[in-house]
Scaffold this motif. Structure first.
Motif, mmCIF file in Angstrom:
data_model
loop_
_atom_site.group_PDB
_atom_site.id
_atom_site.type_symbol
_atom_site.label_atom_id
_atom_site.label_comp_id
_atom_site.label_asym_id
_atom_site.label_seq_id
_atom_site.Cartn_x
_atom_site.Cartn_y
_atom_site.Cartn_z
ATOM 1 N N ALA A 3 0.830 -1.209 0.000
ATOM 2 C CA ALA A 3 0.000 0.000 0.000
ATOM 3 C C ALA A 3 0.863 1.257 0.000
ATOM 4 O O ALA A 3 0.581 2.217 -0.730
ATOM 5 C CB ALA A 3 -0.938 -0.011 1.203
ATOM 6 N N LEU A 4 1.911 1.262 0.815
ATOM 7 C CA LEU A 4 2.821 2.413 0.841
ATOM 8 C C LEU A 4 3.443 2.631 -0.535
ATOM 9 O O LEU A 4 3.468 3.753 -1.054
ATOM 10 C CB LEU A 4 3.924 2.195 1.875
ATOM 11 C CG LEU A 4 3.527 2.286 3.338
ATOM 12 C CD1 LEU A 4 4.628 1.703 4.225
ATOM 13 C CD2 LEU A 4 3.229 3.728 3.728
ATOM 14 N N GLU A 5 3.929 1.554 -1.128
ATOM 15 C CA GLU A 5 4.585 1.649 -2.431
ATOM 16 C C GLU A 5 3.604 2.088 -3.513
ATOM 17 O O GLU A 5 3.929 2.946 -4.343
ATOM 18 C CB GLU A 5 5.215 0.310 -2.795
ATOM 19 C CG GLU A 5 6.038 0.366 -4.052
ATOM 20 C CD GLU A 5 6.798 -0.924 -4.319
ATOM 21 O OE1 GLU A 5 7.541 -0.943 -5.322
ATOM 22 O OE2 GLU A 5 6.673 -1.897 -3.553
ATOM 23 N N ASP A 42 13.967 -2.669 -3.271
ATOM 24 C CA ASP A 42 14.019 -3.873 -2.435
ATOM 25 C C ASP A 42 14.543 -3.543 -1.037
ATOM 26 O O ASP A 42 14.006 -4.022 -0.029
ATOM 27 C CB ASP A 42 14.890 -4.956 -3.075
ATOM 28 C CG ASP A 42 14.241 -5.605 -4.281
ATOM 29 O OD1 ASP A 42 13.010 -5.443 -4.473
ATOM 30 O OD2 ASP A 42 14.975 -6.273 -5.044
ATOM 31 N N ALA A 43 15.591 -2.730 -0.977
ATOM 32 C CA ALA A 43 16.155 -2.340 0.320
ATOM 33 C C ALA A 43 15.142 -1.526 1.117
ATOM 34 O O ALA A 43 14.993 -1.704 2.335
ATOM 35 C CB ALA A 43 17.440 -1.541 0.119
ATOM 36 N N TRP A 44 14.409 -0.636 0.445
ATOM 37 C CA TRP A 44 13.375 0.158 1.118
ATOM 38 C C TRP A 44 12.277 -0.757 1.657
ATOM 39 O O TRP A 44 11.856 -0.594 2.803
ATOM 40 C CB TRP A 44 12.779 1.190 0.153
ATOM 41 C CG TRP A 44 11.602 1.897 0.737
ATOM 42 C CD1 TRP A 44 11.628 2.993 1.545
ATOM 43 C CD2 TRP A 44 10.221 1.538 0.581
ATOM 44 N NE1 TRP A 44 10.338 3.338 1.903
ATOM 45 C CE2 TRP A 44 9.466 2.451 1.323
ATOM 46 C CE3 TRP A 44 9.567 0.522 -0.122
ATOM 47 C CZ2 TRP A 44 8.076 2.399 1.382
ATOM 48 C CZ3 TRP A 44 8.185 0.467 -0.051
ATOM 49 C CH2 TRP A 44 7.461 1.397 0.686
ATOM 50 N N ARG A 45 11.816 -1.694 0.841
ATOM 51 C CA ARG A 45 10.745 -2.606 1.270
ATOM 52 C C ARG A 45 11.154 -3.363 2.526
ATOM 53 O O ARG A 45 10.335 -3.567 3.426
ATOM 54 C CB ARG A 45 10.389 -3.591 0.141
ATOM 55 C CG ARG A 45 9.644 -2.944 -1.016
ATOM 56 C CD ARG A 45 9.334 -3.945 -2.127
ATOM 57 N NE ARG A 45 8.371 -4.941 -1.696
ATOM 58 C CZ ARG A 45 7.049 -4.795 -1.714
ATOM 59 N NH1 ARG A 45 6.525 -3.676 -2.133
ATOM 60 N NH2 ARG A 45 6.269 -5.764 -1.304
ATOM 61 N N PRO A 72 -2.049 3.783 4.971
ATOM 62 C CA PRO A 72 -0.828 3.029 5.257
ATOM 63 C C PRO A 72 0.240 3.870 5.950
ATOM 64 O O PRO A 72 0.996 3.367 6.774
ATOM 65 C CB PRO A 72 -0.366 2.528 3.884
ATOM 66 C CG PRO A 72 -1.116 3.332 2.891
ATOM 67 C CD PRO A 72 -2.356 3.820 3.540
ATOM 68 N N ASP A 73 0.299 5.162 5.653
ATOM 69 C CA ASP A 73 1.279 6.028 6.309
ATOM 70 C C ASP A 73 1.057 6.104 7.815
ATOM 71 O O ASP A 73 2.001 6.349 8.565
ATOM 72 C CB ASP A 73 1.238 7.443 5.724
ATOM 73 C CG ASP A 73 1.858 7.509 4.342
ATOM 74 O OD1 ASP A 73 2.914 6.885 4.136
ATOM 75 O OD2 ASP A 73 1.294 8.184 3.470
ATOM 76 N N ALA A 74 -0.181 5.887 8.253
ATOM 77 C CA ALA A 74 -0.473 5.913 9.686
ATOM 78 C C ALA A 74 0.091 4.692 10.399
ATOM 79 O O ALA A 74 0.167 4.669 11.627
ATOM 80 C CB ALA A 74 -1.985 5.998 9.914
ATOM 81 N N LEU A 75 0.506 3.682 9.638
ATOM 82 C CA LEU A 75 0.989 2.434 10.222
ATOM 83 C C LEU A 75 2.511 2.354 10.323
ATOM 84 O O LEU A 75 3.046 1.350 10.777
ATOM 85 C CB LEU A 75 0.436 1.249 9.430
ATOM 86 C CG LEU A 75 -1.085 1.125 9.498
ATOM 87 C CD1 LEU A 75 -1.589 0.132 8.460
ATOM 88 C CD2 LEU A 75 -1.527 0.736 10.889
#
Length: 143
Positions: free
Chosen positions: A23-25, A112-115, A69-72
């Motif tokens: 969701a963030l992505e 990938d590193a961010w995820r 999603p940003d709230a999580l």
């Protein structure tokens, strides 16, 4: 009907880590407004599942609760890498020559590193917007 029409009956929500990251992505890459949706009837422990905001209109009461999603994730969560930033970083690296293929590879590696890194930044609680006002609940991350 088991459960309650009152969303303040919720004590905690369970979210799948992959759903939150997806969701963030999606929000950052495509401008979509994905949310994690908690569907009534409500009870103490609820599951929040990935959903595209506005995909379904509800005339029935009670309406589902949507969690951004940003709230999580915490404010210290890493910033999603943009292709432009990846290109800048690659062009500033004096040890490699810029190519489009190398840029694609580096950007895929950065995503990938961010995820992986963003999963270390989930919150313990979140405030739900309910018809009766804000309601704080615990967050359990699955996966």
């Amino acid at each position: 009907m088991t459960g309650s029409p009152d969303p303040t009956a919720i004590n905690s929500i369970a979210v799948d880590a992959e759903d939150v990251v997806t969701a963030l992505e999606a929000g950052r890459r495509s401008g979509q407004d994905p949310v994690l949706r908690v569907t009534p009837p409500f009870s103490g422990r609820m599951r929040a599942r990935l959903h595209r905001d506005g995909a379904t209109e509800y005339d029935d009461e009670p309406a589902p609760i949507h969690v951004a999603p940003d709230a999580l994730v915490t404010e210290s969560a890493p910033v999603y890498p943009t292709p432009a930033q990846t290109e800048d970083d690659l062009r500033e690296d004096p040890t490699v020559e810029y190519t489009r293929e190398r840029h694609r590879e580096r950007h895929a590696e950065a995503v990938d590193a961010w995820r992986e890194a963003v999963t270390d930044h989930f919150v313990d609680t979140v405030t739900l917007d309910t018809p009766t006002g804000p309601h704080e609940v615990g967050v359990t991350v699955l996966g």
